[in-house]
Design a protein around this motif. Structure first.
Motif, short mmCIF file in Angstrom:
data_model
loop_
_atom_site.label_atom_id
_atom_site.label_comp_id
_atom_site.label_asym_id
_atom_site.label_seq_id
_atom_site.Cartn_x
_atom_site.Cartn_y
_atom_site.Cartn_z
N LYS A 2 0.82 -1.21 0.00
CA LYS A 2 0.00 0.00 0.00
C LYS A 2 0.86 1.26 0.00
O LYS A 2 0.55 2.22 -0.68
CB LYS A 2 -0.93 0.00 1.20
N LYS A 3 1.94 1.25 0.76
CA LYS A 3 2.82 2.41 0.86
C LYS A 3 3.40 2.74 -0.51
O LYS A 3 3.45 3.90 -0.91
CB LYS A 3 3.94 2.10 1.87
N LYS A 4 3.82 1.72 -1.27
CA LYS A 4 4.37 1.92 -2.60
C LYS A 4 3.32 2.53 -3.54
O LYS A 4 3.61 3.44 -4.30
CB LYS A 4 4.88 0.60 -3.17
N ASP A 5 2.09 2.02 -3.49
CA ASP A 5 1.02 2.57 -4.32
C ASP A 5 0.75 4.03 -3.97
O ASP A 5 0.54 4.86 -4.85
CB ASP A 5 -0.28 1.77 -4.14
N GLU A 6 0.76 4.35 -2.69
CA GLU A 6 0.52 5.73 -2.24
C GLU A 6 1.64 6.64 -2.74
O GLU A 6 1.40 7.75 -3.20
CB GLU A 6 0.41 5.79 -0.72
N ASN A 7 2.89 6.19 -2.65
CA ASN A 7 4.02 6.97 -3.15
C ASN A 7 3.92 7.19 -4.65
O ASN A 7 4.22 8.27 -5.15
CB ASN A 7 5.35 6.29 -2.82
N ASN A 8 3.48 6.17 -5.39
CA ASN A 8 3.32 6.28 -6.83
C ASN A 8 2.26 7.32 -7.18
O ASN A 8 2.44 8.13 -8.09
CB ASN A 8 2.96 4.92 -7.43
N LYS A 9 1.15 7.34 -6.45
CA LYS A 9 0.10 8.34 -6.67
C LYS A 9 0.65 9.74 -6.47
O LYS A 9 0.43 10.63 -7.27
CB LYS A 9 -1.06 8.12 -5.70
N ASN A 10 1.36 9.94 -5.36
CA ASN A 10 1.90 11.26 -5.05
C ASN A 10 2.94 11.69 -6.07
O ASN A 10 3.01 12.86 -6.43
CB ASN A 10 2.50 11.27 -3.65
N THR A 11 3.76 10.76 -6.55
CA THR A 11 4.77 11.08 -7.56
C THR A 11 4.10 11.54 -8.84
O THR A 11 4.49 12.55 -9.42
CB THR A 11 5.66 9.85 -7.84
N MET A 12 3.08 10.82 -9.30
CA MET A 12 2.39 11.21 -10.52
C MET A 12 1.68 12.54 -10.35
O MET A 12 1.69 13.36 -11.24
CB MET A 12 1.39 10.13 -10.94
N LYS A 13 1.04 12.71 -9.20
CA LYS A 13 0.30 13.95 -8.94
C LYS A 13 1.25 15.14 -8.98
O LYS A 13 0.95 16.16 -9.59
CB LYS A 13 -0.40 13.84 -7.59
N SER A 14 2.40 15.02 -8.35
CA SER A 14 3.35 16.12 -8.31
C SER A 14 4.08 16.28 -9.64
O SER A 14 4.60 17.35 -9.93
CB SER A 14 4.34 15.95 -7.17
N ALA A 15 4.11 15.23 -10.45
CA ALA A 15 4.78 15.31 -11.75
C ALA A 15 4.00 16.18 -12.74
O ALA A 15 4.58 16.76 -13.64
CB ALA A 15 4.99 13.92 -12.33
N LEU A 16 2.69 16.26 -12.55
CA LEU A 16 1.88 17.12 -13.41
C LEU A 16 1.79 18.51 -12.80
O LEU A 16 1.30 18.67 -11.69
CB LEU A 16 0.47 16.56 -13.59
N THR A 17 2.28 19.49 -13.53
CA THR A 17 2.17 20.87 -13.07
C THR A 17 0.70 21.30 -13.12
O THR A 17 -0.14 20.61 -13.71
CB THR A 17 2.99 21.80 -13.98
N LYS A 18 0.42 22.44 -12.53
CA LYS A 18 -0.94 22.98 -12.62
C LYS A 18 -1.34 23.16 -14.08
O LYS A 18 -2.47 22.87 -14.47
CB LYS A 18 -1.05 24.31 -11.88
N ARG A 19 -0.41 23.63 -14.88
CA ARG A 19 -0.70 23.86 -16.30
C ARG A 19 -1.00 22.55 -17.02
O ARG A 19 -1.95 22.47 -17.80
CB ARG A 19 0.48 24.59 -16.95
N LYS A 20 -0.20 21.53 -16.75
CA LYS A 20 -0.45 20.23 -17.40
C LYS A 20 -1.79 19.65 -16.92
O LYS A 20 -2.48 18.98 -17.68
CB LYS A 20 0.70 19.28 -17.16
N THR A 21 -2.14 19.93 -15.69
CA THR A 21 -3.44 19.49 -15.19
C THR A 21 -4.55 20.19 -15.96
O THR A 21 -5.58 19.58 -16.28
CB THR A 21 -3.57 19.74 -13.68
#
Length: 92
Positions: A2-21
């Motif tokens: 679960k910890k790995k999945d949560e880290n993956n979510k946060n990495t992807m979320k932070s990888a997209l800038t506001k503009r890319k969102t």
């Protein structure tokens, strides 16, 4: 695991800038590249480039896959889509 999945979510979320969102929201609303370009006041080639970058970051195959991953990874939700649609006066 679960910890790995949560880290993956946060990495992807932070990888997209506001503009890319914002680009991803336009994709999720079914806008054509030309429509997105007008709304975000950029060239159509900038939209295409940003879209490809988003696909790469999300490991997506296409527009539909990027949107699906966006919802799964909680990058997109109705609130985010609504706020960005309102900001740019996009009917959805």
């Amino acid at each position: 695991m679960k910890k790995k999945d949560e880290n993956n979510k946060n990495t992807m979320k932070s990888a997209l800038t506001k503009r890319k969102t914002e680009y991803l929201v336009c994709i999720s609303l079914g806008l054509k590249n030309s429509e997105t370009a007008k709304i975000l006041v950029v060239s159509e080639s900038a939209v295409k480039k940003a879209s490809l970058e988003i696909y790469k970051i999300l490991n997506a195959k296409d527009r539909a896959n990027a949107v699906t991953i966006g919802f799964i990874k909680k990058i997109l939700n109705e609130d985010i889509i609504g706020k960005i649609a309102e900001k740019y006066n996009i009917q959805h």
